[in-house]
Design a protein around this motif. Structure first.
Motif, short mmCIF file in Angstrom:
data_model
loop_
_atom_site.label_atom_id
_atom_site.label_comp_id
_atom_site.label_asym_id
_atom_site.label_seq_id
_atom_site.Cartn_x
_atom_site.Cartn_y
_atom_site.Cartn_z
N UNK A 334 0.78 -1.38 -0.11
CA UNK A 334 0.13 -0.11 -0.05
C UNK A 334 0.90 1.24 -0.02
N UNK A 335 0.50 2.27 -0.68
CA UNK A 335 1.01 3.53 -0.48
C UNK A 335 0.00 4.85 -0.35
N UNK A 336 0.63 5.97 0.26
CA UNK A 336 -0.15 7.02 0.01
C UNK A 336 0.60 8.23 -0.01
N UNK A 337 -0.20 9.38 -0.39
CA UNK A 337 0.32 10.75 -0.64
C UNK A 337 -0.74 11.75 -0.41
N UNK A 338 -0.20 12.99 -0.45
CA UNK A 338 -1.31 14.00 -0.21
C UNK A 338 -0.98 15.14 -1.20
N UNK A 339 -2.08 15.89 -1.69
CA UNK A 339 -1.67 17.04 -2.60
C UNK A 339 -2.75 18.01 -2.29
#
Length: 478
Positions: A334-339
């Motif tokens: 799993x991966x996560x990011x924000x913008x």
């Protein structure tokens, strides 16, 4: 005495052609019940039959018809010694044309005449090798002579190469319109919409017809840097095509001016040759855009309707509307990011941002497939395998508050693929406005395969776009 290379109906040549045809249709497969076996043994000599058919065509043995193919406007004639039985098997037109004559002169466009040998070979062997430049002439021949299987095969080839970014989408679109191939037309239109930035920078943009241009300008799923890029592309097209004033003004009115910041609108009015020539035709739209940027959307909506397409962003790649995300080895974990994105396109909201959190899971399991370890009788049941899961992408706002009052957000995820050195959009997934994820996201993708069409050098290239939509605003009486 018949001429050399010919045979009368009912002669050995026709008989051999008939035997060969039977061998082709049955693919030389025989079933034999040996020693009381329940299942027979297959004997397949189909490749040998195909080789003999190729030799039959190449050498002209026992041919009973001659086709003289002349390229229109030239003295060039290509001669093919063929067999009416095989030609008539695939084409009703050939069957009727050769029913009472042994020689026919066929007038074909130059590009069709150049590939007629491939076309004839397909009628004998059921296969051919296609190049991009040969797709249209081969499809045209298949259509003219009623060879439905070749029509479908070439159309499938064209659609596949559009998805890969190799096909000339503009030329193929115009051909599809002319032949009434709706499936090919839609495939070309979708490719052009998703990759408009690449198209406007290529020589193909100059070949766009007014009809195709209008089809594109009406779409909200165009992928490009921003609305200003679309205006500049339209202005370049107007300069080359020089259409009648009515066509130019109709196209200019399809630009979504409220999506262009006021500073850029000022520059357009001062420097644009198209607006200098056709300014009065869009003066009301420019005034509308300035008014939209000057007030808050909630206040503007009290006096004007904001439910039209002019206030709906397209799929813009500029940082104010989203962010790229490259996920290396996406099948791993799993991966996560924000913008962040701008709250809305209005100049009033230019400094206000919304933060978005994104979660990617390569093997998410729906509830129906999650592990169950025992049934009602206490019998152990096998857990679901990781490969039973599917990729999942969830996009949620980091917080909710008054800043988003009157605005809902539509999310779009673009999946890129590298073709001929360019990163093109291969797939696009749109979320329902009330949803945080796309239900069919990468539903058919095999991210374990390094050569998957969804991956570029074992990386998943995404671009996340968030579009503010003002449809929830309520217009009050003036």
């Amino acid at each position: 005495m018949p001429r050399r290379g010919y045979s009368k109906p009912g002669s050995w040549g026709s008989f051999w052609a008939m035997l060969t045809l039977v061998g082709l249709v049955t693919r030389a497969a025989q079933r034999a019940d040996v020693g009381g076996e329940a299942a027979g043994t297959s004997i397949n000599h189909s490749q040998a039959v195909l080789q003999r058919l190729q030799e039959l065509l190449r050498q002209g043995n026992a041919s009973d018809v001659v086709l003289r193919v002349q390229a229109v406007g030239t003295d060039e004639v290509r001669v093919f010694h063929a067999h009416r039985l095989l030609l008539g098997l695939h084409s009703e037109l050939f069957r009727e044309l050769l029913s009472n004559q042994s020689e026919a002169v066929l007038q074909e466009p130059r590009d069709c005449a150049a590939v007629f040998d491939k076309f004839i070979r397909y009628l004998y062997c059921g296969e051919l090798t296609v190049l991009l430049t040969q797709a249209i002439p081969l499809h045209r021949l298949a259509t003219k002579y009623g060879v439905a299987s070749l029509q479908r095969g070439v159309a499938d080839y064209m659609r596949a190469h559009l998805a890969g970014g190799a096909g000339p989408a503009v030329g193929w679109y115009h051909y599809a319109v002319g032949t009434g191939d709706e499936a090919l037309r839609e495939s070309c239109l979708q490719f052009l919409a998703w990759n408009l930035s690449a198209v406007v920078a290529s020589a193909e943009w100059g070949a766009v017809s007014p009809e195709l241009l209008w089809q594109l300008l009406q779409r909200s799923d165009l992928v490009l840097q921003d609305e200003l890029e679309l205006f500049q592309a339209l202005e370049a097209w107007l300069g080359r095509a020089r259409p009648p004033p009515a066509v130019a003004e109709r196209a200019l009115r399809a630009i979504r001016y409220p999506m262009i910041p006021p500073a850029q609108l000022f520059q357009l009015q001062a420097r644009s040759a198209a607006l200098a020539r056709h300014g009065p035709a869009v003066a009301d739209l420019l005034l509308q855009a300035y008014q939209f940027h000057a007030a808050s959307p909630l206040h503007y909506a009290k006096f004007f309707d904001v439910n039209g397409s002019a206030f709906l962003p397209r799929n813009y790649l500029a940082p104010a509307w989203g962010a790229p995300w490259v996920i290396n080895n996406p099948a791993r974990d799993d991966r996560s990011t924000s913008f962040q994105t701008q709250l809305g396109p209005s100049g009033h909201d230019a400094g206000r941002r919304v933060t978005w959190n994104v979660l990617f899971s390569p093997r998410w399991l729906p509830v129906s497939l999650r592990p169950v370890y025992a049934d009602a009788a206490g019998t152990a049941l096998p857990a679901a395998r990781p490969e039973d899961g599917r990729p999942r992408l969830v996009v949620t706002p980091a917080s909710s508050g008054g800043d988003a009052a009157g605005v809902s957000f539509q999310k779009t995820v673009l999946v890129g693929a590298r073709q001929q050195g360019r990163l093109l959009v291969r797939h696009a997934y749109s979320f329902h406005q009330s949803s945080e994820e796309a239900g069919d996201f990468l539903a058919h993708a095999d991210l374990q395969r390094r050569n998957s069409e969804y991956l570029v050098e074992n990386a998943l290239h995404l671009h996340l776009i968030v579009k503010p939509v003002y449809h929830t605003l309520i217009r009050t009486p003036k």
